[in-house]
Design a protein around this motif. Structure first.
Motif, PDB file in Angstrom:
ATOM      1  N   VAL A 163      37.101  37.569  39.156  1.00 10.76           N
ATOM      2  CA  VAL A 163      38.196  37.417  40.122  1.00 10.76           C
ATOM      3  C   VAL A 163      39.024  36.178  39.821  1.00 10.76           C
ATOM      4  O   VAL A 163      40.270  36.212  39.853  1.00 10.76           O
ATOM      5  CB  VAL A 163      37.623  37.364  41.552  1.00 10.76           C
ATOM      6  N   GLU A 164      38.367  35.072  39.509  1.00 12.37           N
ATOM      7  CA  GLU A 164      39.084  33.835  39.236  1.00 12.37           C
ATOM      8  C   GLU A 164      39.917  33.945  37.949  1.00 12.37           C
ATOM      9  O   GLU A 164      41.056  33.457  37.894  1.00 12.37           O
ATOM     10  CB  GLU A 164      38.107  32.670  39.116  1.00 12.37           C
ATOM     11  N   ILE A 165      39.369  34.568  36.932  1.00 10.28           N
ATOM     12  CA  ILE A 165      40.132  34.741  35.692  1.00 10.28           C
ATOM     13  C   ILE A 165      41.351  35.627  35.935  1.00 10.28           C
ATOM     14  O   ILE A 165      42.458  35.355  35.428  1.00 10.28           O
ATOM     15  CB  ILE A 165      39.223  35.334  34.597  1.00 10.28           C
ATOM     16  N   SER A 166      41.181  36.691  36.726  1.00  9.34           N
ATOM     17  CA  SER A 166      42.317  37.563  37.044  1.00  9.34           C
ATOM     18  C   SER A 166      43.382  36.819  37.841  1.00  9.34           C
ATOM     19  O   SER A 166      44.587  36.991  37.605  1.00  9.34           O
ATOM     20  CB  SER A 166      41.831  38.784  37.838  1.00  9.34           C
ATOM     21  N   ASP A 167      42.969  35.962  38.791  1.00 10.85           N
ATOM     22  CA  ASP A 167      43.929  35.196  39.587  1.00 10.85           C
ATOM     23  C   ASP A 167      44.715  34.222  38.711  1.00 10.85           C
ATOM     24  O   ASP A 167      45.930  34.051  38.887  1.00 10.85           O
ATOM     25  CB  ASP A 167      43.209  34.431  40.699  1.00 10.85           C
ATOM     26  N   VAL A 168      44.036  33.568  37.776  1.00 12.85           N
ATOM     27  CA  VAL A 168      44.721  32.614  36.905  1.00 12.85           C
ATOM     28  C   VAL A 168      45.766  33.318  36.061  1.00 12.85           C
ATOM     29  O   VAL A 168      46.909  32.851  35.917  1.00 12.85           O
ATOM     30  CB  VAL A 168      43.705  31.876  36.021  1.00 12.85           C
ATOM     31  N   ALA A 189      51.614  34.632  35.265  1.00 23.26           N
ATOM     32  CA  ALA A 189      52.683  35.593  34.963  1.00 23.26           C
ATOM     33  C   ALA A 189      53.847  35.490  35.929  1.00 23.26           C
ATOM     34  O   ALA A 189      54.988  35.844  35.573  1.00 23.26           O
ATOM     35  CB  ALA A 189      52.113  37.015  34.990  1.00 23.26           C
ATOM     36  N   VAL A 190      53.627  35.001  37.150  1.00 16.78           N
ATOM     37  CA  VAL A 190      54.697  34.985  38.151  1.00 16.78           C
ATOM     38  C   VAL A 190      55.272  33.593  38.370  1.00 16.78           C
ATOM     39  O   VAL A 190      56.209  33.431  39.146  1.00 16.78           O
ATOM     40  CB  VAL A 190      54.191  35.548  39.494  1.00 16.78           C
ATOM     41  N   LEU A 221      34.799  28.970  33.856  1.00 19.90           N
ATOM     42  CA  LEU A 221      34.673  30.385  34.207  1.00 19.90           C
ATOM     43  C   LEU A 221      33.938  31.190  33.130  1.00 19.90           C
ATOM     44  O   LEU A 221      33.056  31.996  33.464  1.00 19.90           O
ATOM     45  CB  LEU A 221      36.052  30.974  34.498  1.00 19.90           C
ATOM     46  N   PRO A 222      34.256  31.029  31.845  1.00 17.42           N
ATOM     47  CA  PRO A 222      33.449  31.737  30.834  1.00 17.42           C
ATOM     48  C   PRO A 222      31.975  31.324  30.850  1.00 17.42           C
ATOM     49  O   PRO A 222      31.087  32.159  30.605  1.00 17.42           O
ATOM     50  CB  PRO A 222      34.122  31.346  29.516  1.00 17.42           C
ATOM     51  N   VAL A 223      31.698  30.058  31.136  1.00 12.29           N
ATOM     52  CA  VAL A 223      30.305  29.611  31.211  1.00 12.29           C
ATOM     53  C   VAL A 223      29.586  30.315  32.365  1.00 12.29           C
ATOM     54  O   VAL A 223      28.432  30.761  32.221  1.00 12.29           O
ATOM     55  CB  VAL A 223      30.250  28.079  31.373  1.00 12.29           C
ATOM     56  N   ILE A 224      30.260  30.438  33.496  1.00 15.54           N
ATOM     57  CA  ILE A 224      29.660  31.131  34.638  1.00 15.54           C
ATOM     58  C   ILE A 224      29.438  32.606  34.318  1.00 15.54           C
ATOM     59  O   ILE A 224      28.389  33.182  34.653  1.00 15.54           O
ATOM     60  CB  ILE A 224      30.556  30.965  35.875  1.00 15.54           C
TER      61      ILE A 224
END
Length: 202
Positions: free
Chosen positions: A154-159, A164-165, A176-179
């Motif tokens: 979810v966090e990666i998608s939000d970033v 993009a906007v 995030l990749p570590v998690i």
């Protein structure tokens, strides 16, 4: 020495030799009691055997072997989850050239979820190290791994959506990749666990 005294000495010596011969021939001059109440085994007797249930009781007392691979995967997964909470989640490049690192702890809700999940996973890993296993441990590992993967996704998608906007150049930080990797390891630990997939005691 007269003849009577010489005759008495010969008779006494003969009596002693006869007693010694009786003992050597199998006579029991003195009873023999083995130490500590152990029953003596005579020639022709069967040796004493241990009680039938003693061997099973010894095996029951032994601690089952730990799940080495599962415990290792769960341990590393829990540590990565805890570490990822304090690593950068979002990296922003400002116009003036400065770089802002937003660590996970700056996002209180998600960071607390990840931290608590990592602590729970570490507790399950400790149980695996001491030999515990079973469906409950597998379910906890699967659940904690799924939570970590969901939060990281979810966090990666939000970033990426925010990048993009907006005009800001934002990227995913290392936390995030570590998690996400910690979540994968926790799920892998559940699959590597040698316990049963039922609620019966293993």
């Amino acid at each position: 020495m007269d003849d009577d005294e010489l005759t008495d000495e010969v008779e006494n010596a003969g009596d002693k030799d006869g007693a010694a011969a009786d003992v050597g021939a199998g006579g029991h001059a003195l009873p023999h009691t083995p130490p500590f109440g152990i029953k003596a085994v005579h020639p022709g007797d069967e040796p004493p055997l241990a009680p039938p249930g003693s061997e099973s009781e010894v095996r029951r007392r032994e601690r089952p072997a730990g799940n080495g691979l599962a415990a290792m995967a769960a341990t590393i997964g829990g540590v990565l989850a805890i570490m990822g909470t304090f690593l950068p989640w979002i990296v922003s490049d400002r116009i003036d050239g400065e770089v802002d690192n937003l660590i996970g702890w700056d996002l209180p809700v998600d960071a607390v979820v990840v931290l608590v999940t990592g602590l729970v996973a570490a507790g399950i890993a400790g149980a695996l190290w001491v030999g515990q296993r079973g469906l409950i441990h597998k379910l906890f590992l699967l659940a904690t791994g799924a939570v970590l993967l969901a939060v990281a996704g979810v966090e990666i998608s939000d970033v990426r959506a925010l990048d993009a906007v907006t005009s800001l150049d934002r990227s995913v930080g290392s936390g995030l990749p570590v998690i996400a990797l910690g979540g994968v390891l926790l799920i892998g630990g559940a699959l590597l666990d040698r316990g049963t997939w039922s609620f019966r005691a293993s």
